[in-house]
Design a protein around this motif. Structure first.
Motif, short mmCIF file in Angstrom:
data_model
loop_
_atom_site.label_atom_id
_atom_site.label_comp_id
_atom_site.label_asym_id
_atom_site.label_seq_id
_atom_site.Cartn_x
_atom_site.Cartn_y
_atom_site.Cartn_z
N MET A 141 0.82 -1.21 0.00
CA MET A 141 0.00 0.00 0.00
C MET A 141 0.86 1.26 0.00
O MET A 141 0.47 2.29 -0.55
CB MET A 141 -0.95 -0.01 1.20
CG MET A 141 -2.05 -1.05 1.05
SD MET A 141 -3.09 -1.30 2.50
CE MET A 141 -3.53 0.34 2.98
N GLN A 142 2.03 1.23 0.63
CA GLN A 142 2.87 2.41 0.74
C GLN A 142 3.80 2.60 -0.48
O GLN A 142 4.50 3.60 -0.55
CB GLN A 142 3.71 2.33 2.01
CG GLN A 142 2.87 2.44 3.27
CD GLN A 142 3.73 2.34 4.53
OE1 GLN A 142 4.94 2.23 4.45
NE2 GLN A 142 3.08 2.40 5.67
N MET A 143 3.79 1.68 -1.40
CA MET A 143 4.67 1.79 -2.57
C MET A 143 4.12 2.87 -3.51
O MET A 143 2.91 3.07 -3.62
CB MET A 143 4.77 0.45 -3.29
CG MET A 143 5.50 -0.58 -2.43
SD MET A 143 6.08 -1.96 -3.39
CE MET A 143 7.56 -1.29 -4.05
N PRO A 144 5.04 3.55 -4.19
CA PRO A 144 4.60 4.59 -5.14
C PRO A 144 3.97 3.93 -6.37
O PRO A 144 4.19 2.77 -6.67
CB PRO A 144 5.89 5.32 -5.50
CG PRO A 144 6.98 4.34 -5.23
CD PRO A 144 6.49 3.44 -4.13
N THR A 145 3.20 4.70 -7.06
CA THR A 145 2.59 4.20 -8.29
C THR A 145 3.63 4.20 -9.39
O THR A 145 4.53 5.06 -9.38
CB THR A 145 1.38 5.08 -8.69
OG1 THR A 145 1.78 6.42 -8.73
CG2 THR A 145 0.24 4.85 -7.77
N PRO A 146 3.61 3.38 -10.30
CA PRO A 146 2.80 2.19 -10.46
C PRO A 146 3.24 1.11 -9.46
O PRO A 146 4.43 0.80 -9.35
CB PRO A 146 3.04 1.73 -11.89
CG PRO A 146 4.39 2.25 -12.25
CD PRO A 146 4.57 3.50 -11.41
#
Length: 138
Positions: free
Chosen positions: A105-110
């Motif tokens: 959930m905390q990972m940047p997009t994409p």
């Protein structure tokens, strides 16, 4: 005549001695053959017993190894309470699943999928009880 009878007696007794000696030799020969047969039988019996002893020693070694392994299992079961261990495994699995979900959930997009993270970090999806088809944990 006395001389003749004396002389005849030793000559007459000599054949009896020869026949006794000959009988003794035959008897000894028969006894020797019997002893030889008995000796061969004893040697065969000893060889059979030695082979059986070797087989039994191998069997005893195998049984001792089995007993050692069973004692180890008993020790591990007594030392590690299995129900308690299962509870700890379940706690670890739940914590790992929560951590993976939070990191995802905390990972940047994409954002990569959770499956990609599991593969990237060389985690065992089966241990985590991750369903690849549904992209979720059980």
């Amino acid at each position: 005549m006395e001389k003749q009878t004396r002389q005849q007696q030793p000559c007459h007794q000599a054949p009896e001695k020869l026949s006794n000696s000959s009988r003794k030799q035959k008897t000894l020969s028969i006894v020797d053959k019997d002893k030889s047969k008995k000796l061969k039988q004893d040697q065969e019996c000893i060889e059979d017993l030695l082979a059986e002893r070797t087989t039994l020693q191998k069997l005893v070694s195998q049984k001792q190894e089995t007993l050692r392994q069973l004692r180890l299992v008993k020790l591990y079961r007594a030392k590690n309470n299995l129900p308690e261990l299962q509870i700890l495994i379940d706690k670890w699995r739940e914590a790992c699943q929560q951590s993976l979900t939070e990191l995802h959930m905390q990972m940047p997009t994409p954002k990569p999928s959770i499956n990609d993270l599991i593969q990237l970090w060389h985690l065992d999806a089966n241990l985590l009880q991750y369903k690849k088809d549904e992209d979720s944990f059980q």
